[in-house]
Design an enzyme around this catalytic site. Structure first.
Site, PDB file in Angstrom:
ATOM      1  N   GLY A 142       0.749  -1.082   0.000  1.00 29.46           N
ATOM      2  CA  GLY A 142       0.000   0.000   0.000  1.00 29.46           C
ATOM      3  C   GLY A 142       0.804   1.162   0.000  1.00 29.46           C
ATOM      4  CB  THR A 143       3.472   1.747  -2.083  1.00 27.95           C
ATOM      5  OG1 THR A 143       3.802   0.615  -1.318  1.00 27.95           O
ATOM      6  CG2 THR A 143       4.704   2.502  -2.522  1.00 27.95           C
TER       7      THR A 143
END
Length: 531
Positions: A348-349
Site C-alpha cells: 500500500g505505497t
C-alpha cells in the site's frame, strides 16, 4: 531519445500527456499542487517532492503515513544519487523473540520496524533543498488542520483497511472519526497529525527520532508488548547509495540496490534483450510470452537471494551478470514454465516524480506496506506505523530471516533512466507491493523499446505474475491475446482492479528537448501539475 515518442493514445483512458518546464506527477491532486506550490515559491524538485510526500500522509493515509519508510533517486544536475531511508528491525528482534510464531506477524507492533520516511524528508532537504524545511510542511499541516475531502478511491481503500485493522491499538481513534469510515466527499480533519508534522518541521525531524515524539512512540510500543526502544529510533540513519543499472533500448535504467526489489527489473530487462524482445508489436503474444517468462526468472532469483545488502550471500552484480542471465534466458521455450532460482557464479505505497526547469529530477516513494501498514497508530500523534517487518521470514538459514538491526526485504522502489550520453531522461515509479518490479519492467518496455509516451504507457492494460503459471490481467486486457497466452500454458485470470495493490499506480516524468512530458496513472486520483 528526446523527441522520438509516439504521442498516440491507443488505450482506453481519456488522459493525455502533460507538458511543462516544472512538473510534479503524483497520485493525489492536492499533493501534486503542494509540490507545484514549492516550485513557484522558488524551490527545486527536491522541495516539491518533500512537500508532496508530506501531504500524501494526510490525504492518502491508506498508502503512507508519518511512520512509513522511503527511498529516492535524485538527479541533482551533475550526478545520480540514491537514498535508502528504510528502517531496521529492533535490536530485540532475535529469532527467539518470535518463538511460538508460525510466521512473522502481519499486523500490530510485532510487524513494525523503525520508520524511515521522516529521515528521508530531512536528509533530502538538508542535502539538496532550497526552501526552509518548515515551509515544505505548511500545505500538509494546513490540510490536516483545516480538513480535506476524501476521494472515492481513498474512501474505498479506507474501508478495506478498517475492516482488518479497526481493533489495532490507536487505529479507530485516528482513522474512524465518529466511529465510521469517511465517505467519499466527506471532509476529514487530522489535527493530531497536524501537530506532529509541525513538531517534525520545527525540529528538523529530531523530535521524531530523539525527542518528544520518539518518547510517545516507545511508550505506546512498551504498552503493547513491543521491544522497540528509544535507542532503536535514535540510532536510525539514512544511507546514500550508488544505483544499480543496466543498458536497455539505447538508454540506461537505474534502480536502488537491495534491500529493494529493483534488481529484478534490471535482470528482467537484460533477459528481454537476451531473448530478442522488440521485433513484434508490444501487445502481441510473440512479445508478451517471453516477457512473462523473463519476469518469472527474475522474480525467482529475487525471492531466493535478495535481502538487506549486508546479509546478501551473492553480490548484486552476480545477479545482473549478462553471461549468467543469457544462460537463464536459454531456458525459455515456447511454453510457460514455473522456474526455480538460478545459481549465479561469483564474480500500500505512494510514489511521485518531480522535475524543475534547472534540470533536477526526483523519483520518490514512501509506503506503509499493506494499506495502513501495521494498523498501529500512536495515540495523540497521528503517527501510523508501517508493517515492513512482515516481510521477514522465520525460516532458519533464509537470507531474509529475521535478525536484530536488519533491514527487511522491501517492495518499494523508485526508478530512473539516463540517456546513453549521461544526461537524465526519466524519473518514474509504480506503486503496488509485489507489482512494482513487474510494473517497472512493463513501463520500460513500452516507453524505451516501443517509444510509447508516458501517459499511454500508464494507460495500457497490465499483467501481474502470481505463483506458478498463474498470471492476473486487468479486465481491459485483450481477450484474444489472453487466449493465445493460454495456448502456451499460461493460466490467465482476469481481475478487477480492486484492493490495496492491484495493478499499481505509475507516475512518470520524461525529459524532452523542450521541457518535460508527464504521465499519471488512471487507476489512481493522480494529477500532473505543471507550468
Amino acid at each position: 531519445m528526446f523527441d522520438d515518442l509516439d504521442y498516440s493514445q491507443p488505450y482506453g483512458s481519456a488522459r493525455s500527456p502533460v507538458m511543462g518546464n516544472n512538473m510534479v506527477a503524483c497520485s493525489q491532486p492536492l499533493a501534486a499542487q503542494a509540490g507545484l506550490e514549492m516550485l513557484r515559491k522558488g524551490g527545486n524538485a527536491i522541495d516539491a517532492a518533500i512537500a508532496a510526500a508530506m501531504v500524501l500522509t494526510v490525504v492518502e493515509p491508506t498508502g503512507c503515513g508519518i511512520g512509513s519508510d522511503a527511498f529516492a533517486i535524485v538527479w541533482d544536475g551533475q550526478q545520480l544519487q540514491g537514498l535508502n531511508a528504510s528502517g531496521r528491525s529492533p535490536a530485540g528482534w532475535t529469532p527467539e523473540h518470535f518463538a511460538g510464531h508460525a510466521a512473522m506477524p502481519q499486523r500490530g507492533w510485532g510487524s513494525v520496524t523503525v520508520p524511515g520516511a521522516v529521515s528521508a524528508w530531512v536528509a533530502l532537504s538538508e542535502r539538496y533543498g532550497k526552501l526552509p524545511f518548515a515551509t515544505l510542511a505548511e500545505p500538509a499541516i494546513a490540510y490536516a488542520q483545516d480538513g480535506y475531502q476524501v476521494t472515492p478511491i481513498i474512501s474505498e481503500l479506507w474501508r478495506l483497511g478498517a475492516e482488518q485493522l479497526k481493533d489495532q491499538p490507536g487505529f479507530a481513534e485516528c482513522f474512524l472519526p465518529g466511529g465510521k469510515v469517511p465517505a467519499a466527499g466527506e471532509k476529514v480533519r487530522l489535527k493530531d497529525h497536524a501537530n506532529t508534522l509541525k513538531s517534525i518541521a520545527d525540529t528538523q525531524g529530531e523530535s521524531f527520532y530523539r525527542g518528544e515524539l520518539a518518547h510517545a512512540i516507545i511508550a505506546h510500543a512498551r504498552a503493547n508488548g513491543s521491544v522497540m526502544s528509544l535507542e532503536d529510533l535514535a540510532t536510525h540513519r539514512v544511507e546514500w547509495v550508488e544505483t544499480l543499472s543496466v543498458p536497455y533500448a539505447g538508454a540506461v535504467v537505474h534502480e536502488l540496490p537491495p534491500n529493494g526489489q529493483g534488481i529484478a527489473t534490471l535482470a528482467g530487462l537484460t533477459l528481454l534483450d537476451a531473448l530478442g524482445v522488440g521485433k513484434h508489436p508490444v501487445d502481441s503474444v510473440e512479445t508478451l510470452h517471453p516477457v512473462l517468462e523473463a519476469m518469472k526468472l527474475a522474480l525467482a532469483d529475487l525471492q531466493h537471494y535478495v535481502t538487506d545488502s549486508e546479509h546478501m550471500q551473492v553480490k548484486p552484480a552476480q545477479l545482473l551478470d549478462p553471461t549468467y542471465l543469457a544462460e537463464r534466458a536459454s531456458r525459455v521455450s515456447e511454453h510457460a514454465a514455473n522456474p526455480g532460482h538460478g545459481s549465479p557464479k561469483a564474480g500500500g505505497t505512494v510514489c511521485l516524480s518531480t522535475a524543475d526547469e534547472n534540470g533536477m529530477m526526483v523519483s520518490f516513494i514512501q509506503s506503509n506496506y499493506m494499506g495502513f501498514g501495521s494498523g498501529v497508530v500512536v495515540p495523540g500523534t497521528g503517527i501510523s506505523l508501517q508493517n515492513r517487518g512482515a516481510a521477514f521470514t522465520l525460516e532458519p538459514g533464509h537470507v531474509n530471516a529475521v535478525a536484530p538491526g536488519k533491514r527487511p526485504f522491501h517492495t518499494i522502489i523508485p526508478g530512473f533512466v539516463m540517456n546513453a550520453d549521461g544526461t537524465p531522461l526519466m524519473a518514474f515509479g509504480l506503486m503496488g507491493g509485489p507489482m512494482q518490479a513487474q510494473g517497472h519492467l512493463q513501463m520500460m518496455l513500452r516507453i524505451l523499446r516501443y517509444k510509447q509516451n508516458p501517459q499511454a504507457a500508464a494507460n495500457a492494460p497490465r499483467w501481474r505474475i502470481e505463483a506458478g503459471l498463474q498470471v492476473s490481467v486487468e479486465r481491459e486486457f485483450d481477450q484474444l491475446l489472453a487466449q493465445a497466452l493460454r495456448a502456451k500454458g499460461h493460466l490467465i485470470d482476469f481481475e478487477d482492479p480492486s484492493g490495496v495493490f492491484a495493478f499499481g499506480g505509475a507516475q512518470i516524468i520524461q525529459r524532452t528537448r523542450h521541457g518535460y512530458v508527464g504521465g499519471t496513472d488512471p487507476r489512481k486520483d493522480g494529477l500532473i501539475a505543471a507550468y
